[in-house]
Design an enzyme around this catalytic site. Structure first.
Site, PDB file in Angstrom:
ATOM      1  N   ALA A  55       0.864  -1.182   0.000  1.00 26.23           N
ATOM      2  CA  ALA A  55       0.000   0.000   0.000  1.00 26.23           C
ATOM      3  C   ALA A  55       0.901   1.231   0.000  1.00 26.23           C
ATOM      4  CB  ALA A  55      -0.910  -0.006   1.218  1.00 26.23           C
ATOM      5  N   ILE A 107       4.745  -1.138   2.999  1.00 26.61           N
ATOM      6  CA  ILE A 107       4.526   0.244   2.595  1.00 26.61           C
ATOM      7  C   ILE A 107       5.341   0.608   1.365  1.00 26.61           C
ATOM      8  CG2 ILE A 107       4.460   2.627   3.388  1.00 26.61           C
ATOM      9  CD1 ILE A 107       2.732   0.607   5.035  1.00 26.61           C
ATOM     10  N   LYS A 108       4.646   1.051   0.321  1.00 32.04           N
ATOM     11  CA  LYS A 108       5.323   1.514  -0.892  1.00 32.04           C
ATOM     12  C   LYS A 108       5.737   2.971  -0.720  1.00 32.04           C
ATOM     13  CE  LYS A 108       4.170   0.164  -5.091  1.00 32.04           C
ATOM     14  NZ  LYS A 108       3.353  -0.077  -6.318  1.00 32.04           N
ATOM     15  N   ILE A 109       7.016   3.207  -0.958  1.00 31.21           N
ATOM     16  CA  ILE A 109       7.595   4.539  -0.780  1.00 31.21           C
ATOM     17  C   ILE A 109       8.459   4.856  -1.997  1.00 31.21           C
ATOM     18  CG2 ILE A 109       9.275   5.861   0.584  1.00 31.21           C
ATOM     19  CD1 ILE A 109       8.200   4.526   3.064  1.00 31.21           C
TER      20      ILE A 109
END
Length: 232
Positions: A73, A99-101
C-alpha cells in the site's frame, strides 16, 4: 551473459523460486486470482486505487482477507514525516501490509526509520541500479524496478532487473526485487530468467499466461474424440 549471472546467483543465495503477485486494487480480480492458487501477494498504488468505486481504506482490509501474503500500500505524502505517519497507520490494518515509498531522499529517510520499527517497505519507481542500491542500504524489504516504463523510452527493463539482482547477490543484500510495470506475458519468463524474486502482473496479463493455441485445440480434440467414443 545471463547464464553466467544465474550460476553466480545460485552459488551465492541458492535457487530463486520466483513468486507472482497481482498488480491491482480490484477486489474481484484478486478474488479470482487467489482462487486459482497462483498468486502470493498483491501490489497496489494510488492510480490503481483511483479506478475503484470504494475508498482505499475499505478496499485494503478486504484484499488482506483474500491473500495471505505481502500487500503493498503506497503513501501519498512526499515529506518523510508524512510518509512515516501514513506508514504507521497503514501497517496497523494488517500484519501483511508493507509500505510503498518512492525512491527519493525523503523516502529513504522514512524507510530507515520504518525498518528500525519493523515495518517492511517496498521502494517504488526504481529506474536504475543506483536507486535500487540506495533503497537496499536504507533498509527496504523490496525494490520495484518498472520495466515496462523503461521499455517505453527505449531502455531494457529486463536488463535492469538482472543488473540489480546480480549486485544484490554479490554484496549479500537481502532486499527482494519485484519486477513491476509488466506489460505482456513475455515479460514474465524474461524477469524470471533475470533472477527476479517476484513479478507483479496485471490481471489481464495473468489471465493471458494460461493461453496457448495448442492447449485450446488440444481440449477441442479431446472433447471431440470423447464424443466419438461414447457413441460407439
Amino acid at each position: 551473459m545471463r547464464s553466467r549471472d544465474q550460476k553466480s546467483s545460485k552459488s551465492t543465495v541458492g535457487v530463486i523460486v520466483m513468486k507472482l503477485f497481482l498488480d491491482t486494487a480490484n477486489v474481484e480480480e484478486i478474488r479470482q486470482a487467489a482462487a486459482w492458487g497462483v498468486i502470493e501477494g498483491v501490489t497496489t498504488n494510488p492510480s490503481l486505487a483511483a479506478r475503484e468505486n470504494e475508498e482505499f481504506s475499505v478496499i485494503l482490509p478486504r484484499i488482506c482477507d483474500l491473500v495471505n501474503g505481502p500487500i503493498s500500500a503506497e503513501v501519498i505524502a512526499l515529506d518523510h514525516e508524512g510518509m512515516i505517519a501514513e506508514a504507521r497507520q497503514l501497517s496497523k490494518i494488517h500484519a501483511n501490509v508493507n509500505i510503498k515509498i518512492p525512491i527519493t531522499p525523503e523516502g529513504m529517510q522514512a524507510v530507515k526509520v520504518l525498518a528500525k520499527e519493523g515495518i517492511k517497505t517496498n521502494v517504488t519507481l526504481v529506474f536504475s541500479a543506483n536507486q535500487a542500491l540506495l533503497a537496499a542500504r536504507a533498509g527496504a524489504g523490496y525494490v520495484s524496478p518498472f520495466i515496462g516504463r523503461l521499455d517505453d523510452i527505449g531502455h531494457d527493463g529486463v536488463a535492469l532487473v538482472e543488473e540489480i539482482v546480480t549486485l544484490f547477490n554479490i554484496h549479500g543484500l537481502a532486499t527482494e526485487v519485484i519486477a513491476a510495470s509488466i506489460r505482456h506475458t513475455a515479460h514474465v519468463p524474461q524477469v524470471a530468467l533475470a533472477g527476479a524474486h517476484i513479478a507483479t502482473v496485471p490481471f489481464k496479463v495473468l489471465k493471458q499466461m494460461f493461453n496457448h493455441p495448442l492447449t485450446e485445440s488440444g481440449i477441442e480434440r479431446f472433447l471431440a474424440d470423447w464424443e466419438k467414443a461414447v457413441k460407439k
